[in-house]
Design a protein around this motif. Structure first.
Motif, short mmCIF file in Angstrom:
data_model
loop_
_atom_site.label_atom_id
_atom_site.label_comp_id
_atom_site.label_asym_id
_atom_site.label_seq_id
_atom_site.Cartn_x
_atom_site.Cartn_y
_atom_site.Cartn_z
N PRO A 177 0.80 -1.23 0.00
CA PRO A 177 0.00 0.00 0.00
C PRO A 177 0.83 1.27 0.00
CG PRO A 177 -0.13 -1.13 2.13
CD PRO A 177 0.55 -2.06 1.19
N GLU A 178 2.03 1.22 0.57
CA GLU A 178 2.87 2.43 0.59
C GLU A 178 3.35 2.76 -0.82
OE1 GLU A 178 6.02 2.04 3.40
OE2 GLU A 178 4.67 2.01 5.14
N TYR A 179 3.71 1.74 -1.58
CA TYR A 179 4.13 1.97 -2.98
C TYR A 179 2.97 2.56 -3.77
CZ TYR A 179 5.56 0.99 -7.80
OH TYR A 179 5.87 1.11 -9.14
N ASP A 180 1.80 1.95 -3.66
CA ASP A 180 0.63 2.46 -4.38
C ASP A 180 0.31 3.89 -3.98
OD1 ASP A 180 0.44 0.06 -5.67
OD2 ASP A 180 -1.48 -0.54 -4.79
N ALA A 181 0.40 4.18 -2.69
CA ALA A 181 0.08 5.53 -2.21
C ALA A 181 1.03 6.56 -2.80
CB ALA A 181 0.13 5.57 -0.68
N ARG A 182 2.31 6.20 -2.93
CA ARG A 182 3.28 7.14 -3.51
C ARG A 182 2.93 7.43 -4.98
NH1 ARG A 182 7.00 3.98 -0.54
NH2 ARG A 182 7.63 2.83 -2.41
N VAL A 183 2.57 6.38 -5.73
CA VAL A 183 2.21 6.58 -7.13
C VAL A 183 0.95 7.44 -7.23
CG1 VAL A 183 1.56 5.48 -9.29
CG2 VAL A 183 3.31 4.43 -7.84
N LEU A 184 -0.04 7.15 -6.40
CA LEU A 184 -1.29 7.91 -6.44
C LEU A 184 -1.07 9.37 -6.06
CD1 LEU A 184 -3.81 5.35 -4.86
CD2 LEU A 184 -3.67 6.07 -7.27
N ASP A 185 -0.19 9.61 -5.10
CA ASP A 185 0.11 10.99 -4.71
C ASP A 185 0.72 11.75 -5.87
OD1 ASP A 185 0.53 13.14 -2.62
OD2 ASP A 185 2.60 12.79 -3.25
N ARG A 186 1.68 11.13 -6.56
CA ARG A 186 2.30 11.79 -7.70
C ARG A 186 1.30 11.97 -8.84
NH1 ARG A 186 6.87 7.80 -8.89
NH2 ARG A 186 7.34 9.20 -10.63
N LEU A 187 0.44 10.98 -9.04
CA LEU A 187 -0.58 11.09 -10.09
C LEU A 187 -1.53 12.24 -9.78
CD1 LEU A 187 -1.76 9.93 -12.70
CD2 LEU A 187 -3.05 8.29 -11.30
N GLY A 188 -1.91 12.39 -8.52
CA GLY A 188 -2.79 13.49 -8.14
C GLY A 188 -2.18 14.84 -8.44
N ARG A 189 -0.86 14.96 -8.19
CA ARG A 189 -0.19 16.23 -8.46
C ARG A 189 -0.13 16.53 -9.96
NH1 ARG A 189 4.98 15.41 -6.48
NH2 ARG A 189 4.58 13.55 -5.25
N VAL A 190 0.05 15.46 -10.75
CA VAL A 190 0.08 15.65 -12.21
C VAL A 190 -1.29 16.05 -12.72
CG1 VAL A 190 0.44 14.52 -14.44
CG2 VAL A 190 2.04 14.11 -12.57
N LEU A 191 -2.35 15.45 -12.19
CA LEU A 191 -3.70 15.80 -12.63
C LEU A 191 -4.04 17.24 -12.24
CD1 LEU A 191 -5.81 12.57 -11.98
CD2 LEU A 191 -4.57 13.28 -14.04
N GLU A 192 -3.56 17.66 -11.08
CA GLU A 192 -3.78 19.06 -10.67
C GLU A 192 -3.06 20.01 -11.63
OE1 GLU A 192 -2.99 21.95 -6.77
OE2 GLU A 192 -2.74 19.78 -6.62
N LYS A 193 -1.85 19.64 -12.02
CA LYS A 193 -1.11 20.46 -12.98
C LYS A 193 -1.79 20.46 -14.34
CE LYS A 193 3.50 21.02 -15.02
NZ LYS A 193 4.88 20.45 -15.12
N THR A 194 -2.40 19.34 -14.70
CA THR A 194 -3.07 19.23 -16.00
C THR A 194 -4.17 20.27 -16.13
OG1 THR A 194 -2.57 16.86 -16.17
CG2 THR A 194 -4.39 17.69 -17.50
N ARG A 195 -4.91 20.52 -15.05
CA ARG A 195 -5.97 21.54 -15.10
C ARG A 195 -5.39 22.89 -15.48
NH1 ARG A 195 -11.09 20.93 -13.21
NH2 ARG A 195 -11.56 18.99 -12.08
N LYS A 196 -4.23 23.20 -14.94
CA LYS A 196 -3.61 24.49 -15.23
C LYS A 196 -3.09 24.52 -16.67
CE LYS A 196 -2.22 25.12 -10.40
NZ LYS A 196 -1.09 25.23 -9.44
N VAL A 197 -2.45 23.43 -17.08
CA VAL A 197 -1.89 23.38 -18.43
C VAL A 197 -2.98 23.53 -19.48
CG1 VAL A 197 -0.76 21.85 -20.10
CG2 VAL A 197 0.14 22.03 -17.78
#
Length: 202
Positions: free
Chosen positions: A120-140
């Motif tokens: 779960p820690e590995y998955d959580a790290r990937v999901l956290d990074r994915l969330g940040r990319v999706l947030e950036k996508t809104r701006k882009v």
């Protein structure tokens, strides 16, 4: 912009085989408006129907190719949109593809191995990074969302998929049978390419 009938047809370029309900979910049109548009498109030879699902025909694609230049002329002429697309392709799109691979596989003794989601820690790290990319996508994609509300609908659907993944539904990152981040991203990418008249990168 596209009229409602054209939007229904266009949506079938984003999902190759879809029911009226699935088309409605993608483009936000009421299902009772989508259904008659599909029936007319079938009559006109623009769409094929089988067991309640629909698929665009070559004639339907040709019709859209005729419509797009005028419908999206203002978007295609925008330097802000062009810059946003350059940033999208070189940045967040590559990052989402890389994170999808990281989600699907883990390194075991230097060898990529299918992720069984037992860490779960590995998955959580990937999901956290994915969330940040999706947030950036809104701006882009801000300039595109300002010109076409369907772009923002896609980013909302991406957030909904991520929320489900964070809640433990692991298929909602890259599953192909649900509206996962990967599935919705593919649809959104195809949509913005058609908006802007660009080709999908190799």
């Amino acid at each position: 912009m596209l009229d409602p009938d054209q939007l229904t047809l266009h949506t079938l370029t984003l999902r190759q085989l879809a029911t009226a309900a699935q088309i409605s979910e993608i483009n936000g049109q009421a299902e009772d408006a989508v259904a008659p548009a599909l029936d007319q498109a079938v009559t006109d030879g623009l769409v094929l129907s089988a067991r309640g699902a629909y698929m665009i025909t070559p004639a339907g694609r040709a019709r859209l190719d005729e419509v797009y230049p005028a419908a999206f002329a203002e978007i295609r002429a925008s330097s802000d949109v062009a810059a946003a697309m350059d940033s999208f392709e070189s940045g967040v799109n590559r990052q989402v593809l890389e994170l999808t691979t990281e989600w699907q596989t883990v390194q075991v003794d230097g060898t990529p191995t299918p992720n069984d989601h037992g860490d779960p820690e590995y998955d959580a790290r990937v999901l956290d990074r994915l969330g940040r990319v999706l947030e950036k996508t809104r701006k882009v994609l801000g300039p595109l969302a300002a010109a076409d509300p369907l772009v923002e609908r896609f980013t909302d659907r991406l957030d909904a998929a991520l929320t489900r993944a964070e809640g433990g539904e692991t298929d909602y990152v890259s599953g192909v049978r649900v509206d996962s981040v990967h599935t919705v991203w593919f649809q959104m990418h195809e949509h913005v390419l058609r908006l802007t008249g660009r080709e999908r990168p190799e």
